[in-house]
Motif scaffolding. Structure first.
Motif, PDB file in Angstrom:
ATOM      1  N   PHE A 282     -38.280  -7.108  -7.080  1.00  0.00           N
ATOM      2  CA  PHE A 282     -37.761  -7.931  -5.988  1.00  0.00           C
ATOM      3  C   PHE A 282     -37.665  -9.393  -6.420  1.00  0.00           C
ATOM      4  O   PHE A 282     -36.715 -10.094  -6.075  1.00  0.00           O
ATOM      5  CB  PHE A 282     -38.674  -7.789  -4.773  1.00  0.00           C
ATOM      6  CG  PHE A 282     -38.219  -8.585  -3.592  1.00  0.00           C
ATOM      7  CD1 PHE A 282     -37.099  -8.198  -2.864  1.00  0.00           C
ATOM      8  CD2 PHE A 282     -38.890  -9.735  -3.208  1.00  0.00           C
ATOM      9  CE1 PHE A 282     -36.668  -8.928  -1.770  1.00  0.00           C
ATOM     10  CE2 PHE A 282     -38.466 -10.472  -2.121  1.00  0.00           C
ATOM     11  CZ  PHE A 282     -37.353 -10.075  -1.405  1.00  0.00           C
ATOM     12  N   LEU A 289     -29.938 -13.380  -6.471  1.00  0.00           N
ATOM     13  CA  LEU A 289     -29.258 -13.635  -5.202  1.00  0.00           C
ATOM     14  C   LEU A 289     -29.185 -15.137  -4.915  1.00  0.00           C
ATOM     15  O   LEU A 289     -28.157 -15.642  -4.452  1.00  0.00           O
ATOM     16  CB  LEU A 289     -29.994 -12.936  -4.059  1.00  0.00           C
ATOM     17  CG  LEU A 289     -29.422 -11.614  -3.562  1.00  0.00           C
ATOM     18  CD1 LEU A 289     -30.206 -11.120  -2.365  1.00  0.00           C
ATOM     19  CD2 LEU A 289     -27.947 -11.760  -3.189  1.00  0.00           C
TER      20      LEU A 289
ATOM     21  N   TYR B  25     -25.731 -12.788   2.492  1.00  0.00           N
ATOM     22  CA  TYR B  25     -26.696 -12.771   1.386  1.00  0.00           C
ATOM     23  C   TYR B  25     -28.094 -12.452   1.907  1.00  0.00           C
ATOM     24  O   TYR B  25     -28.865 -11.727   1.278  1.00  0.00           O
ATOM     25  CB  TYR B  25     -26.720 -14.128   0.668  1.00  0.00           C
ATOM     26  CG  TYR B  25     -25.568 -14.324  -0.303  1.00  0.00           C
ATOM     27  CD1 TYR B  25     -25.232 -13.346  -1.227  1.00  0.00           C
ATOM     28  CD2 TYR B  25     -24.840 -15.514  -0.316  1.00  0.00           C
ATOM     29  CE1 TYR B  25     -24.192 -13.534  -2.118  1.00  0.00           C
ATOM     30  CE2 TYR B  25     -23.795 -15.711  -1.206  1.00  0.00           C
ATOM     31  CZ  TYR B  25     -23.469 -14.722  -2.110  1.00  0.00           C
ATOM     32  OH  TYR B  25     -22.461 -14.894  -2.992  1.00  0.00           O
ATOM     33  N   LEU B  28     -28.510  -8.845   2.387  1.00  0.00           N
ATOM     34  CA  LEU B  28     -28.790  -8.184   1.111  1.00  0.00           C
ATOM     35  C   LEU B  28     -30.248  -8.357   0.719  1.00  0.00           C
ATOM     36  O   LEU B  28     -30.902  -7.420   0.249  1.00  0.00           O
ATOM     37  CB  LEU B  28     -27.891  -8.745   0.001  1.00  0.00           C
ATOM     38  CG  LEU B  28     -26.408  -8.413   0.086  1.00  0.00           C
ATOM     39  CD1 LEU B  28     -25.679  -8.978  -1.126  1.00  0.00           C
ATOM     40  CD2 LEU B  28     -26.193  -6.903   0.146  1.00  0.00           C
ATOM     41  N   LEU B  29     -30.742  -9.564   0.932  1.00  0.00           N
ATOM     42  CA  LEU B  29     -32.139  -9.836   0.585  1.00  0.00           C
ATOM     43  C   LEU B  29     -33.064  -8.937   1.408  1.00  0.00           C
ATOM     44  O   LEU B  29     -34.027  -8.361   0.887  1.00  0.00           O
ATOM     45  CB  LEU B  29     -32.450 -11.314   0.851  1.00  0.00           C
ATOM     46  CG  LEU B  29     -33.711 -11.840   0.183  1.00  0.00           C
ATOM     47  CD1 LEU B  29     -33.505 -11.945  -1.316  1.00  0.00           C
ATOM     48  CD2 LEU B  29     -34.093 -13.202   0.756  1.00  0.00           C
ATOM     49  N   ALA B  31     -32.295  -6.011   2.639  1.00  0.00           N
ATOM     50  CA  ALA B  31     -32.170  -4.641   2.150  1.00  0.00           C
ATOM     51  C   ALA B  31     -33.005  -4.458   0.881  1.00  0.00           C
ATOM     52  O   ALA B  31     -33.661  -3.433   0.688  1.00  0.00           O
ATOM     53  CB  ALA B  31     -30.710  -4.315   1.876  1.00  0.00           C
ATOM     54  N   LEU B  32     -32.981  -5.463   0.029  1.00  0.00           N
ATOM     55  CA  LEU B  32     -33.772  -5.397  -1.203  1.00  0.00           C
ATOM     56  C   LEU B  32     -35.264  -5.321  -0.880  1.00  0.00           C
ATOM     57  O   LEU B  32     -36.005  -4.549  -1.490  1.00  0.00           O
ATOM     58  CB  LEU B  32     -33.492  -6.632  -2.073  1.00  0.00           C
ATOM     59  CG  LEU B  32     -32.238  -6.585  -2.924  1.00  0.00           C
ATOM     60  CD1 LEU B  32     -31.959  -7.946  -3.539  1.00  0.00           C
ATOM     61  CD2 LEU B  32     -32.389  -5.542  -4.028  1.00  0.00           C
TER      62      LEU B  32
END
Lengths: 373, 638
Positions: A282, A289, B25, B28-29, B31-32
């Motif tokens: 992560f 990201l 974004y 997405l974070l 989901a990660l």
């Protein structure tokens, strides 16, 4: 000159360099995992592409983007010609996407995306254009439809889909009336839902999707959530990302990417993010990201600061284009979207996309250099 | 005047777009986080202590039966020891292959088997066929399985894997018909299909196996099992059952096929037996044959070389791919054709000397002494060439060609085989196209005795024989009697291929049949070497000459034929029998035909189909042989 360099957007440039370096590292890792005959062959090639890309970046930054206002028709015409040309060459992996060149395969769709951004920006920033008029809408759509259809026919659904948010965002930022845009977005979402329903109930009659495209959409819709068949890749991609945990397994220690889970033609091109996620966890994947968020923010900041309308729309178009790639690619890796073959900007292996991305970012720099103070 | 909105445009909309993108974004974070951190235990345990295995459950290929439900193509389980590459992965290919080799050595030590595969094979499999198990040893016996289950079950990544293997119990006799299946090489082009677990392992490569491959193939299923490392425990997470393929029932009668095989012996040639009442192919044999089991799962290059270099060309299905001049077996048709234009032709008597002049050419009879004065029946019995020269010249060659065309000579019959050749039925147009010139009397005379350019396949001759036997009813041969769709309980019959009726008058048919009867039954008959005590049947011999160049020298060789149908009054069997490079139809094929007919006669007696046939007067009534036809309309038993 010195003033120019001081005006340079070092944050964006730094972000790009970091991404390029990570790209090399993880393409090497992916190659290591799958045991490419020439270990690191792809990673070294990627370095060459990155260097060529940096050249394009410099050229793009030095180039006065305002000249594109006169040139954009030529670029657009050349891009369309390229898209037509691919059909003259034999299929590869069941698609006409490439023009074989000495040493590499040219993918005209990568340049067509940029050409569309240029033309839309030029058209919408033209003082003679009234963005409130329905005619302007129609013109924008015709401009987008030609490359869209040609890319759909290749077939390369993923790439063609990217053109939709770009077109809508440009119309929106150019000041087009809100209502038709909302109607458009609504129609798009409605169309997707309809397609989903159609596929769920009459999967055999869908005219324009190939078998594997259908299965990917169906897997995403959980209609035939079949971990034995089409769902296997999705499951395995999620396991790969998930197995990374908080800190990852360590560089070159990933095991999910090698055996079994991805079609060979898409890794390490399109699934590079899952390699990063597995090996760095992560922590690493959120760093990536953040880097992409920085890139997007800097593009939009450039748009705000641009000295003219064309520069503003150019930066918006490029920013949204790159964002769409990043979002779709990562969303597919984590299982939020159906699997489509869309590369991750600056990270995925591939020459055409590297060159076009770097040139585009160079143009953003060019807009930034010539900004209002 | 237009208002320029450009200058007034605020960056508000740009900020709106940016906000949307940053939100995306963040999604997405999220989901990660969910996938990597909050769910981590579940995914980690899957990797570290357990693994998921996709086990392919092979589709069960449909079977092929003969008409009495004797199984001709069967499946048997084949126990293999296989490696599951997805479970042995280590970081880096080299380590993975090292590990795989370790596993192979361990298992080899326990089971006492010698490793067959090396590193190269493993790398090739990992790069190419990842989702499929890599078979380490095929067809292991019960002892090996027992040892493996006792001592090797806890070695991760290796297991017993069951494959279905095709088996042809009567192979050398059925190989040309059934063909064979072979292992599939997954195509390199389509990545998508390539990685799918339901790749077919076996594919029909020749014959019916190839022709009906999609029908018989079935569909592979799979199950997802969770394998706990170190403990012999599995849990089926999900399962998709494999599907059976469809079955075929052939018209073939294996008994007849075996009789035909015995009769042909080691000769190079072909035997086709048809049921004249419906066109069913009861036997179709080509010699020499080969053992199709050698092709499953793949043929060794040594075996392949033996097959391809054999002078008898065993891979060739002569019944449908061999084209030969029919020689004198064509004469019955010449007689029938003449009678269609001249009903008196059957009574016309010609003098038949030993030689005959056509233009500048002298054509000889097989008997240099000639046959004296003959009518059609007598000429057929003696196979008198000159009679047929004269009748063909008098009545023209067109009716002969027309009749041959109507029956289907020189055309593909459409029987269910993967390759069929049409042969040649020459006519004026054909000669012109080939640049040979116009039609001459010489061509007519050649045609009259089944020589020249005419070339037919044994199955075409069987079709001709059946048509004469049943009095002119035309059937295209068929090999499939019934299909059983996947999942169905019952067979559904395939249609007969009735094509119509020839315009032959009963009197003419009876004359020609009578002539053929005399070939066997009369003292002077050319085929009496085939006569069978107690069985009344009819036949025609044929000896077709052809030339080959051997060391630059032109040599005459002979293909020898016999066509026959039996019993004479109520034909059940129509036979075309060909032997390559014989002496003459009567001498070479005669004794072989006798063997076949003796067998068929015994079979008919056992099935009570010819009770009292000895007491019937030959050729007494034609209604009796046309009789079975009524069943087609009337629903009787044929």
């Amino acid at each position: 000159m010195i003033q120019r360099i001081r005006r340079f957007d070092w944050t964006l440039f730094g972000t790009i360099l970091v991404l390029l370096f990570l790209s090399f590292l993880f393409i090497y890792s992916a190659g290591y995992q799958s045991g490419d005959v020439a270990l690191g062959g792809k990673a070294l090639k990627q370095v060459v592409w990155a260097l060529i890309g940096l050249g394009c970046y410099t050229a793009g930054a030095a180039f006065d983007y305002r000249k594109l206002k006169e040139l954009h028709w030529w670029v657009y015409a050349a891009a369309l010609a390229g898209l037509l040309l691919v059909f003259l060459f034999p299929e590869k992996n069941n698609a006409h996407r490439w023009i074989p060149m000495p040493g590499f395969d040219l993918q005209p769709s990568e340049f067509a995306k940029l050409a569309l951004v240029f033309s839309l920006a030029a058209m919408l920033s033209n003082p003679a254009t009234d963005v409130q008029e329905p005619f302007t809408f129609a013109k924008a759509f015709l401009l987008a439809a030609a490359p869209f259809m040609l890319i759909v026919m290749e077939p390369d659904l993923g790439t063609s889909m990217v053109l939709v948010p770009v077109t809508i965002a440009l119309l929106f930022c150019a000041g087009a009336p809100r209502r038709p845009i909302l109607i458009l977005i609504g129609a798009g979402i409605g169309g997707l839902i309809l397609l989903g329903i159609w596929l769920s109930y009459f999967p055999d009659t869908c005219p324009f999707l190939t078998e594997y495209q259908k299965s990917r959409v169906l897997v995403y819709l959980n209609v035939s959530q079949d971990p034995l068949g089409a769902g296997w890749n999705k499951l395995q991609s999620q396991i790969a990302v998930g197995s990374g945990g908080l800190f990852g397994k360590g560089y070159l220690k990933g095991t999910q990417n090698i055996l079994g889970f991805l079609p060979r033609t898409v890794a390490p091109t399109d699934f590079i993010y899952s390699v990063v996620a597995e090996e760095t966890g992560f922590t690493g994947s959120s760093v990536l990201l953040v880097l992409y968020t920085t890139m997007t923010v800097r593009c939009m900041r450039t748009a705000v600061k641009a000295v003219d309308r064309f520069g503003r729309l150019l930066a918006v178009g490029i920013g949204v284009l790159l964002f769409s790639h990043v979002f779709i690619n990562i969303a597919m890796t984590v299982g939020l979207m159906p699997i489509t073959g869309l590369p991750l900007p600056l990270m995925s292996y591939g020459g055409s996309f590297m060159v076009s991305t770097m040139a585009a970012l160079g143009l953003v720099q060019s807009v930034y250099l010539r900004r209002r103070i | 005047m237009k208002i320029r909105r450009t200058e007034r445009l605020s960056p508000l909309r740009i900020y709106a777009v940016l906000t949307l993108m940053v939100t995306a974004y963040l999604v997405l974070l999220g989901a990660l986080w969910r996938l990597q951190v909050s769910k981590v235990s579940q995914f980690e345990s899957r990797i570290e202590s357990q693994s998921l295995r996709r086990v392919r459950l092979p589709g069960i290929r449909g079977k092929i039966y003969d008409r009495n439900d004797l199984c001709l193509a069967d499946n048997r389980p084949n126990y293999t020891i296989a490696l599951f590459p997805e479970e042995i992965r280590h970081p880096g290919l080299t380590k993975t292959v090292d590990h795989a080799m370790d596993v192979v050595d361990q298992v080899a030590e326990i089971t006492g088997l010698t490793p067959i595969l090396d590193r190269k094979d493993i790398i090739r499999h990992i790069n190419g066929y990842r989702p499929l198990p890599l078979v380490l040893w095929r067809d292991v016996g019960p002892k090996v399985i027992a040892r493996f289950a006792e001592q090797a079950h806890d070695i991760p990544g290796v297991d017993i894997y069951t494959q279905a293997t095709r088996k042809y119990p009567y192979s050398p006799y059925t190989s040309h018909l059934l063909g064979y299946v072979g292992e599939v090489e997954p195509s390199k082009d389509s990545a998508e299909e390539y990685f799918s677990y339901n790749l077919d392992e076996m594919k029909g490569r020749a014959g019916l196996e190839k022709l009906f491959d999609p029908f018989m193939r079935g569909e592979a299923g799979a199950k997802l099992v969770q394998v706990d490392v170190g403990i012999y425990r599995y849990r089926d997470l999900m399962r998709r059952a494999p599907k059976r393929g469809g079955d075929l029932r052939l018209t073939l009668d294996m008994e007849v096929q075996l009789l035909a095989h015995q009769a042909l012996g080691t000769n190079v040639g072909s035997v086709v037996v048809m049921d004249p009442n419906n066109g069913d192919v009861l036997a179709m044999l080509s010699g020499p044959g080969y053992d199709a089991n050698r092709f499953v799962p793949y043929i060794t290059s040594k075996d392949w070389n033996v097959l391809t270099e054999h002078p008898g060309k065993p891979m060739l299905n002569r019944a449908v791919m061999g084209t030969y001049p029919p020689g004198s077996t064509f004469k019955p048709l010449v007689g029938l054709a003449a009678a269609t234009v001249n009903p008196n032709a059957i009574h016309t008597v010609y003098d038949c000397p030993g030689a005959f002049r056509v233009g500048k050419r002298i054509m000889h009879d097989w008997n240099r002494g000639g046959h004296g004065e003959r009518d059609m029946r007598g000429a057929l019995m003696r196979s008198a060439n000159v009679y047929f020269f004269k009748t063909a010249l008098e009545n023209g060659h067109e009716p002969i060609i027309e009749q041959a065309k109507a029956i289907g000579l020189g055309q593909k019959t459409g029987v269910e085989v993967d390759y069929e050749r049409s042969g040649v039925l020459p006519d004026t147009e054909w000669l012109r196209q080939k640049g040979i010139g116009g039609w001459t009397d010489g061509d007519t005379c050649n045609l009259a005795i089944g020589q020249g350019f005419l070339a037919v396949t044994p199955i075409q001759m069987a079709m001709l024989t059946a048509t004469i036997a049943n009095g002119g009813y035309l059937y295209r041969p068929r090999l499939i009697q019934a299909y059983r769709e996947p999942g169905a309980d019952l067979f559904s019959p395939a249609p007969e291929r009735r094509m119509g009726k020839m315009n032959w008058s009963p009197e003419v048919v009876e004359t020609v049949r009578g002539g053929m009867h005399d070939v066997i039954m009369a003292e002077e008959g050319t085929g009496k070497s085939a006569a069978v005590e107690g069985l009344d049947f009819a036949a025609k011999t044929g000896t077709a000459e052809y030339w080959v160049k051997i060391d630059g020298e032109r040599q005459t060789k002979k293909h020898t034929w016999m066509i026959a149908f039996a019993p004479f009054d109520n034909p059940q069997y129509a036979v075309a029998f060909l032997i390559e490079n014989g002496v003459s139809g009567g001498r070479t094929v005669g004794p072989r035909m006798k063997m076949l007919m003796e067998g068929l006669y015994r079979k008919m007696q056992m099935e009570n189909r010819v009770s009292g046939s000895e007491f019937q007067v030959p050729g007494s009534s034609h209604s009796s042989f046309i009789n079975p036809q009524s069943s087609i309309f009337g629903g009787g038993v044929s």
